[in-house]
Design a protein around this motif. Structure first.
Motif, PDB file in Angstrom:
ATOM      1  N   PHE A  35       1.623   7.900   5.978  1.00 28.79           N
ATOM      2  CA  PHE A  35       1.281   7.199   4.738  1.00 28.79           C
ATOM      3  C   PHE A  35       2.132   5.939   4.551  1.00 28.79           C
ATOM      4  CE2 PHE A  35      -0.486  11.390   3.252  1.00 28.79           C
ATOM      5  CZ  PHE A  35      -1.785  10.931   3.071  1.00 28.79           C
ATOM      6  N   ALA A  36       3.373   5.968   5.037  1.00 34.40           N
ATOM      7  CA  ALA A  36       4.222   4.779   4.939  1.00 34.40           C
ATOM      8  C   ALA A  36       3.644   3.636   5.767  1.00 34.40           C
ATOM      9  CB  ALA A  36       5.646   5.104   5.394  1.00 34.40           C
ATOM     10  N   VAL A  37       3.104   3.963   6.949  1.00 36.29           N
ATOM     11  CA  VAL A  37       2.463   2.936   7.785  1.00 36.29           C
ATOM     12  C   VAL A  37       1.242   2.368   7.069  1.00 36.29           C
ATOM     13  CG1 VAL A  37       1.239   2.538   9.957  1.00 36.29           C
ATOM     14  CG2 VAL A  37       3.333   3.894   9.945  1.00 36.29           C
ATOM     15  N   LEU A  38       0.435   3.240   6.490  1.00 40.93           N
ATOM     16  CA  LEU A  38      -0.748   2.778   5.752  1.00 40.93           C
ATOM     17  C   LEU A  38      -0.358   1.918   4.556  1.00 40.93           C
ATOM     18  CD1 LEU A  38      -2.910   6.038   5.772  1.00 40.93           C
ATOM     19  CD2 LEU A  38      -3.337   3.951   7.070  1.00 40.93           C
ATOM     20  N   LEU A  39       0.717   2.293   3.882  1.00 38.38           N
ATOM     21  CA  LEU A  39       1.186   1.499   2.749  1.00 38.38           C
ATOM     22  C   LEU A  39       1.582   0.095   3.205  1.00 38.38           C
ATOM     23  CD1 LEU A  39       2.024   1.290  -0.232  1.00 38.38           C
ATOM     24  CD2 LEU A  39       4.234   2.270   0.409  1.00 38.38           C
ATOM     25  N   ALA A  40       2.258   0.013   4.356  1.00 38.42           N
ATOM     26  CA  ALA A  40       2.653  -1.294   4.883  1.00 38.42           C
ATOM     27  C   ALA A  40       1.429  -2.144   5.208  1.00 38.42           C
ATOM     28  CB  ALA A  40       3.524  -1.113   6.135  1.00 38.42           C
ATOM     29  N   PHE A  41       0.413  -1.532   5.827  1.00 39.73           N
ATOM     30  CA  PHE A  41      -0.806  -2.275   6.129  1.00 39.73           C
ATOM     31  C   PHE A  41      -1.501  -2.730   4.850  1.00 39.73           C
ATOM     32  CE2 PHE A  41      -1.094  -0.057  10.438  1.00 39.73           C
ATOM     33  CZ  PHE A  41      -0.680  -1.185  11.118  1.00 39.73           C
ATOM     34  N   GLY A  42      -1.492  -1.889   3.828  1.00 40.71           N
ATOM     35  CA  GLY A  42      -2.102  -2.268   2.566  1.00 40.71           C
ATOM     36  C   GLY A  42      -1.430  -3.485   1.954  1.00 40.71           C
ATOM     37  N   VAL A  43      -0.104  -3.504   1.993  1.00 42.95           N
ATOM     38  CA  VAL A  43       0.635  -4.649   1.445  1.00 42.95           C
ATOM     39  C   VAL A  43       0.349  -5.903   2.266  1.00 42.95           C
ATOM     40  CG1 VAL A  43       2.943  -5.579   1.041  1.00 42.95           C
ATOM     41  CG2 VAL A  43       2.438  -3.209   0.440  1.00 42.95           C
ATOM     42  N   LEU A  44       0.295  -5.768   3.602  1.00 45.39           N
ATOM     43  CA  LEU A  44       0.010  -6.925   4.451  1.00 45.39           C
ATOM     44  C   LEU A  44      -1.379  -7.493   4.161  1.00 45.39           C
ATOM     45  CD1 LEU A  44       1.437  -5.701   7.886  1.00 45.39           C
ATOM     46  CD2 LEU A  44       2.381  -7.495   6.415  1.00 45.39           C
ATOM     47  N   LEU A  45      -2.375  -6.613   4.050  1.00 44.09           N
ATOM     48  CA  LEU A  45      -3.737  -7.078   3.767  1.00 44.09           C
ATOM     49  C   LEU A  45      -3.831  -7.717   2.393  1.00 44.09           C
ATOM     50  CD1 LEU A  45      -5.726  -4.068   5.257  1.00 44.09           C
ATOM     51  CD2 LEU A  45      -5.741  -6.412   6.122  1.00 44.09           C
ATOM     52  N   LEU A  46      -3.120  -7.159   1.425  1.00 42.39           N
ATOM     53  CA  LEU A  46      -3.140  -7.723   0.084  1.00 42.39           C
ATOM     54  C   LEU A  46      -2.539  -9.129   0.066  1.00 42.39           C
ATOM     55  CD1 LEU A  46      -3.915  -7.003  -2.862  1.00 42.39           C
ATOM     56  CD2 LEU A  46      -1.544  -6.242  -3.178  1.00 42.39           C
ATOM     57  N   SER A  47      -1.577  -9.364   0.961  1.00 47.87           N
ATOM     58  CA  SER A  47      -0.937 -10.677   1.014  1.00 47.87           C
ATOM     59  C   SER A  47      -1.700 -11.674   1.870  1.00 47.87           C
ATOM     60  CB  SER A  47       0.496 -10.538   1.544  1.00 47.87           C
ATOM     61  OG  SER A  47       0.496 -10.056   2.880  1.00 47.87           O
ATOM     62  N   GLY A  48      -2.837 -11.258   2.442  1.00 48.43           N
ATOM     63  CA  GLY A  48      -3.676 -12.190   3.184  1.00 48.43           C
ATOM     64  C   GLY A  48      -3.562 -12.119   4.685  1.00 48.43           C
ATOM     65  N   VAL A  49      -2.828 -11.153   5.209  1.00 43.09           N
ATOM     66  CA  VAL A  49      -2.662 -11.025   6.660  1.00 43.09           C
ATOM     67  C   VAL A  49      -3.949 -10.490   7.292  1.00 43.09           C
ATOM     68  CG1 VAL A  49      -1.398  -9.810   8.481  1.00 43.09           C
ATOM     69  CG2 VAL A  49      -0.179 -10.700   6.488  1.00 43.09           C
ATOM     70  N   ARG A  50      -4.303 -11.028   8.444  1.00 43.94           N
ATOM     71  CA  ARG A  50      -5.443 -10.528   9.208  1.00 43.94           C
ATOM     72  C   ARG A  50      -4.938  -9.616  10.320  1.00 43.94           C
ATOM     73  NH1 ARG A  50     -10.311 -13.756   9.030  1.00 43.94           N
ATOM     74  NH2 ARG A  50     -10.166 -15.307   7.364  1.00 43.94           N
ATOM     75  N   LEU A  51      -5.571  -8.468  10.475  1.00 44.35           N
ATOM     76  CA  LEU A  51      -5.154  -7.493  11.479  1.00 44.35           C
ATOM     77  C   LEU A  51      -6.052  -7.579  12.705  1.00 44.35           C
ATOM     78  CD1 LEU A  51      -4.583  -4.385   9.168  1.00 44.35           C
ATOM     79  CD2 LEU A  51      -2.916  -6.103   9.894  1.00 44.35           C
ATOM     80  N   PRO A  52      -5.481  -7.501  13.910  1.00 43.29           N
ATOM     81  CA  PRO A  52      -6.307  -7.529  15.122  1.00 43.29           C
ATOM     82  C   PRO A  52      -7.178  -6.289  15.243  1.00 43.29           C
ATOM     83  CG  PRO A  52      -4.024  -7.074  15.675  1.00 43.29           C
ATOM     84  CD  PRO A  52      -4.052  -7.427  14.218  1.00 43.29           C
ATOM     85  N   ARG A  53      -8.210  -6.415  16.048  1.00 36.93           N
ATOM     86  CA  ARG A  53      -9.192  -5.330  16.178  1.00 36.93           C
ATOM     87  C   ARG A  53      -8.558  -4.027  16.624  1.00 36.93           C
ATOM     88  NH1 ARG A  53     -14.648  -6.938  18.926  1.00 36.93           N
ATOM     89  NH2 ARG A  53     -14.913  -7.697  16.787  1.00 36.93           N
ATOM     90  N   TRP A  54      -7.571  -4.081  17.521  1.00 37.11           N
ATOM     91  CA  TRP A  54      -6.992  -2.828  18.019  1.00 37.11           C
ATOM     92  C   TRP A  54      -6.288  -2.048  16.905  1.00 37.11           C
ATOM     93  CZ3 TRP A  54      -1.796  -1.616  17.872  1.00 37.11           C
ATOM     94  CH2 TRP A  54      -0.907  -2.668  17.667  1.00 37.11           C
ATOM     95  N   ILE A  55      -5.765  -2.755  15.902  1.00 43.52           N
ATOM     96  CA  ILE A  55      -5.162  -2.046  14.774  1.00 43.52           C
ATOM     97  C   ILE A  55      -6.241  -1.384  13.924  1.00 43.52           C
ATOM     98  CG2 ILE A  55      -3.941  -2.377  12.579  1.00 43.52           C
ATOM     99  CD1 ILE A  55      -2.072  -4.247  13.932  1.00 43.52           C
TER     100      ILE A  55
END
Length: 245
Positions: free
Chosen positions: A126-146
């Motif tokens: 859940f901590a990893v998911l929380l980090a991804f949520g914050v990154l996406l909220l700040s406008g970060v784009r995630l690569p397809r493999w993620i």
């Protein structure tokens, strides 16, 4: 200024092209448009597995809220296990009644699948998911493999929910309140993740179909909740009646 298609342009569009245009127009007027409605980036030289995409703020908030609930419930489970180790005969705060109790599921192999408490692994996930949520909220784009990893991880989470539900019904004969909180957090995260990955074109379906799946992910989550409720009511009907009588 955005191009406004003429009637002839609309007639020439395929069903998927028309739906994609309407979705873009709707997102632009809602104030919560997804990151994919931004000017497209040049990814011609990027390998397919590195193709980056963002996500709407609604998905990011789903990750943040669900992960926060999951971390909190995992922490309570770890605290209960430590309390049980210190005071084996003590009363745990999650032991509410003979049916709703967590004590039976802590210091057994089902609660420590990989040799460590399941709650510890859940808190890290859940901590990893929380980090991804914050990154996406700040406008970060995630690569397809993620995105693929998020889909695989969320599918694993749903499999764990199904397995532990079976264990709770068939082995323990009890319902762990913090475990159920983790189930409640996992289900919408999983359905939203698959919907968003499909909408972004990462799962091999058309973006139009992916957007439909993304829009309907809450209905899928509600359906899964309903299945769990029916199983619990059916399996523990006599105990429920004894508690309320």
């Amino acid at each position: 200024m955005a191009h406004v298609p003429t009637e002839a342009d609309i007639d020439a569009m395929s069903e998927e092209e028309l739906e994609a245009f309407l979705n873009r127009a709707s997102a632009g007027s809602s104030g919560d448009e997804g990151l994919e409605s931004e000017p497209p980036q040049d990814t011609s030289g990027v390998p397919a597995w590195l193709t980056p995409t963002g996500a709407p703020r609604s998905y990011a908030w789903t990750l943040i809220a669900g992960s926060s609930l999951g971390i909190g419930a995992s922490w309570e489970l770890m605290d209960a296990e430590l309390q049980q180790l210190r005071e084996p005969m003590g009363q745990l705060t999650c032991d509410i009644n003979p049916l709703v109790s967590c004590g039976a599921s802590l210091n057994v192999w089902q609660g420590n699948l990989l040799g460590v408490p399941n709650a510890f692994l859940g808190a890290m996930a859940f901590a990893v998911l929380l980090a991804f949520g914050v990154l996406l909220l700040s406008g970060v784009r995630l690569p397809r493999w993620i995105w693929w990893g998020l889909c695989a991880g969320s599918l694993g989470g749903l499999a764990f929910v199904a397995w532990f539900l079976g264990v709770s019904v068939l082995t323990f004969g009890k319902l762990c309140p913090w475990c159920m909180s983790i189930w409640a957090a996992t289900i919408p995260i999983a359905t939203a993740t698959w919907g968003q990955a499909a909408a972004a074109g990462h799962l091999g379906v058309s973006r139009a179909r992916g957007r439909r799946l993304a829009r309907r992910h809450w209905w899928v989550a509600i359906g899964l909740y309903a299945v769990i409720v029916v199983i619990i009511l059916t399996a523990f009907w006599d105990q429920w009646m004894a508690l309320v009588s």
